[in-house]
Design an enzyme around this catalytic site. Structure first.
Site, PDB file in Angstrom:
ATOM      1  N   TYR A  11      -1.205  -0.517  10.071  1.00 28.21           N
ATOM      2  CA  TYR A  11      -1.299  -0.869   8.641  1.00 28.21           C
ATOM      3  C   TYR A  11      -0.031  -0.448   7.893  1.00 28.21           C
ATOM      4  CZ  TYR A  11      -3.762  -1.103   4.080  1.00 28.21           C
ATOM      5  OH  TYR A  11      -4.164  -1.392   2.793  1.00 28.21           O
ATOM      6  N   SER A  64       0.840  -1.198   0.000  1.00 30.85           N
ATOM      7  CA  SER A  64       0.000   0.000   0.000  1.00 30.85           C
ATOM      8  C   SER A  64       0.873   1.245   0.000  1.00 30.85           C
ATOM      9  CB  SER A  64      -0.876   0.014   1.253  1.00 30.85           C
ATOM     10  OG  SER A  64      -1.533   1.259   1.379  1.00 30.85           O
TER      11      SER A  64
HETATM   12  P1  NAP Z   1     -11.563  -5.870   0.962  1.00 33.25           P
HETATM   13  O1  NAP Z   1     -12.533  -5.472  -0.108  1.00 33.25           O
HETATM   14  O2  NAP Z   1     -11.860  -5.556   2.375  1.00 33.25           O
HETATM   15  O3  NAP Z   1     -11.285  -7.448   0.799  1.00 33.25           O
HETATM   16  C1  NAP Z   1     -10.401  -8.061   1.680  1.00 33.25           C
HETATM   17  C2  NAP Z   1     -10.225  -9.513   1.279  1.00 33.25           C
HETATM   18  O4  NAP Z   1      -9.269 -10.104   2.173  1.00 33.25           O
HETATM   19  C3  NAP Z   1     -11.489 -10.339   1.407  1.00 33.25           C
HETATM   20  O5  NAP Z   1     -11.490 -11.312   0.384  1.00 33.25           O
HETATM   21  C4  NAP Z   1     -11.319 -11.008   2.773  1.00 33.25           C
HETATM   22  O6  NAP Z   1     -12.001 -12.259   2.928  1.00 33.25           O
HETATM   23  C5  NAP Z   1      -9.841 -11.263   2.774  1.00 33.25           C
HETATM   24  N1  NAP Z   1      -9.268 -11.455   4.100  1.00 33.25           N
HETATM   25  C6  NAP Z   1      -9.185 -10.554   5.118  1.00 33.25           C
HETATM   26  N2  NAP Z   1      -8.594 -11.124   6.195  1.00 33.25           N
HETATM   27  C7  NAP Z   1      -8.294 -12.401   5.836  1.00 33.25           C
HETATM   28  C8  NAP Z   1      -7.691 -13.487   6.503  1.00 33.25           C
HETATM   29  N3  NAP Z   1      -7.265 -13.376   7.762  1.00 33.25           N
HETATM   30  N4  NAP Z   1      -7.546 -14.665   5.840  1.00 33.25           N
HETATM   31  C9  NAP Z   1      -7.981 -14.787   4.556  1.00 33.25           C
HETATM   32  N5  NAP Z   1      -8.569 -13.784   3.877  1.00 33.25           N
HETATM   33  C10 NAP Z   1      -8.734 -12.616   4.514  1.00 33.25           C
HETATM   34  O7  NAP Z   1     -10.137  -5.211   0.675  1.00 33.25           O
HETATM   35  P2  NAP Z   1      -9.467  -4.624  -0.660  1.00 33.25           P
HETATM   36  O8  NAP Z   1      -9.639  -3.172  -0.662  1.00 33.25           O
HETATM   37  O9  NAP Z   1      -9.876  -5.427  -1.840  1.00 33.25           O
HETATM   38  O10 NAP Z   1      -7.946  -4.881  -0.302  1.00 33.25           O
HETATM   39  C11 NAP Z   1      -7.173  -5.960  -0.832  1.00 33.25           C
HETATM   40  C12 NAP Z   1      -5.720  -5.716  -0.466  1.00 33.25           C
HETATM   41  O11 NAP Z   1      -5.298  -4.475  -1.036  1.00 33.25           O
HETATM   42  C13 NAP Z   1      -5.461  -5.587   1.035  1.00 33.25           C
HETATM   43  O12 NAP Z   1      -4.234  -6.183   1.361  1.00 33.25           O
HETATM   44  C14 NAP Z   1      -5.383  -4.097   1.248  1.00 33.25           C
HETATM   45  O13 NAP Z   1      -4.617  -3.784   2.375  1.00 33.25           O
HETATM   46  C15 NAP Z   1      -4.718  -3.662  -0.040  1.00 33.25           C
HETATM   47  N6  NAP Z   1      -4.938  -2.263  -0.386  1.00 33.25           N
HETATM   48  C16 NAP Z   1      -6.185  -1.773  -0.604  1.00 33.25           C
HETATM   49  C17 NAP Z   1      -6.335  -0.437  -0.943  1.00 33.25           C
HETATM   50  C18 NAP Z   1      -7.683   0.175  -1.227  1.00 33.25           C
HETATM   51  O14 NAP Z   1      -7.752   1.409  -1.408  1.00 33.25           O
HETATM   52  N7  NAP Z   1      -8.748  -0.587  -1.295  1.00 33.25           N
HETATM   53  C19 NAP Z   1      -5.219   0.390  -1.050  1.00 33.25           C
HETATM   54  C20 NAP Z   1      -3.957  -0.144  -0.809  1.00 33.25           C
HETATM   55  C21 NAP Z   1      -3.824  -1.480  -0.491  1.00 33.25           C
HETATM   56  P3  NAP Z   1     -13.542 -12.324   3.468  1.00 33.25           P
HETATM   57  O15 NAP Z   1     -14.377 -11.912   2.291  1.00 33.25           O
HETATM   58  O16 NAP Z   1     -13.765 -13.722   3.867  1.00 33.25           O
HETATM   59  O17 NAP Z   1     -13.634 -11.356   4.592  1.00 33.25           O
END
Ligand code: NAP
Length: 242
Positions: A154, A141
């Site tokens: 984070y 991130s």
């Molecule tokens: P999200 O929509 O909240 O989805 C998170 C995903 O991670 C879901 O599939 C969730 O599974 C899974 N997950 C969470 N904890 C877990 C665990 N302990 N074991 C297995 N699976 C787990 O998040 P997102 O925005 O798509 O983010 C994806 C990645 O990108 C993350 O690492 C986040 O930090 C990174 N990121 C996101 C952004 C942003 O702006 N969105 C920016 C920078 C980085 P469940 O469905 O079962 O809960």
């Protein structure tokens, strides 16, 4: 021979877009998630409807034994095959100023991004090294590069993931396994839906949040043969925001 890609947290958001893109690229996609089976099934159905193939593999990436058990069972079911692409995407946010931060918030966020990366990657590395073929992409991130107030947990987890990625890239480079990180800025997903988008997008030079598909396209490139000489790198994808 079938090519297998595991996407942790592949059920929703960025992970779901990555899983769909890798399926479109010809991978059999293994969609990991923790608890939201409904979202995971929908993602798999969409992949199959588009002519791709995949399977669900739920486990909590923060639990060492659960990770080992799930992947061991997968390997027993596929004795002659191995997972050549791993996208460490599972992650959670739990923001708080450090002065108020609970130990549980710290541990939960470190557990999902950092420990999860370690447990899953360690397990899959052996086969990649043996086959002299592997691609590992960590979803880090912008927060791990610049630090964001309210996100000391984070930012620490994502920065540590980047440090580990750089070390690992050097360990396995000769074995034709590449290890890289992607550092998204603000991307539309469940994780960012509580943010004040109208205000925050003004801070982004492109004046918009990114889409999960835009991150998926970058990951698709990094796991492809076109990226064979790229390793140990963190690629930002943030609309110009630093
Ligand atoms: P999200 O929509 O909240 O989805 C998170 C995903 O991670 C879901 O599939 C969730 O599974 C899974 N997950 C969470 N904890 C877990 C665990 N302990 N074991 C297995 N699976 C787990 O998040 P997102 O925005 O798509 O983010 C994806 C990645 O990108 C993350 O690492 C986040 O930090 C990174 N990121 C996101 C952004 C942003 O702006 N969105 C920016 C920078 C980085 P469940 O469905 O079962 O809960």
């Amino acid at each position: 021979m079938k090519k297998y890609a595991l996407v942790t947290g592949g059920s929703r958001g960025i992970g779901a877009a990555i899983a769909s893109q890798l399926a479109a690229d010809g991978y059999h996609v293994i969609i990991n998630y923790r608890s939201n089976a409904e979202a995971a099934k929908e993602t798999l159905q969409a992949i199959e409807a588009a002519g791709g193939e995949g399977e669900l593999l739920p486990f909590d990436v923060t639990e060492e034994h659960t990770v080992d058990e799930a992947l061991e069972q997968w390997e027993e079911r596929h004795p002659d095959e191995y997972i050549s692409v791993l996208v460490n995407n599972a992650g959670v946010r739990s923001d708080n100023l450090m002065v108020f931060m609970e130990t549980e918030q710290w541990n939960r966020v470190m557990g999902a991004s950092l420990n999860g990366f370690f447990f899953v990657t360690r397990r899959l590395l052996k086969n990649m090294i043996t086959h002299r073929n592997g691609r590992i992409v960590n979803i880090a991130s912008l927060s791990g590069l610049k630090g964001l107030p309210g996100q000391s947990n984070y930012s620490a987890a994502k920065a540590a993931m980047i440090g580990a990625m750089k070390a690992l890239a050097q360990e396995v480079a000769l074995r034709k396994v590449t290890v890289n990180a992607v550092a998204p800025g603000f991307i539309h997903s469940d994780m960012t839906k509580d943010l004040n988008e109208a205000e925050l997008k003004k801070t982004v030079p492109m004046h918009r949040f990114g889409e999960p598909q835009e991150v998926a396209d970058l990951v698709s490139f990094l796991v492809s043969p076109k990226a064979s000489y790229i390793t140990g790198q963190t690629i930002s994808i943030n609309g110009g925001l630093y």
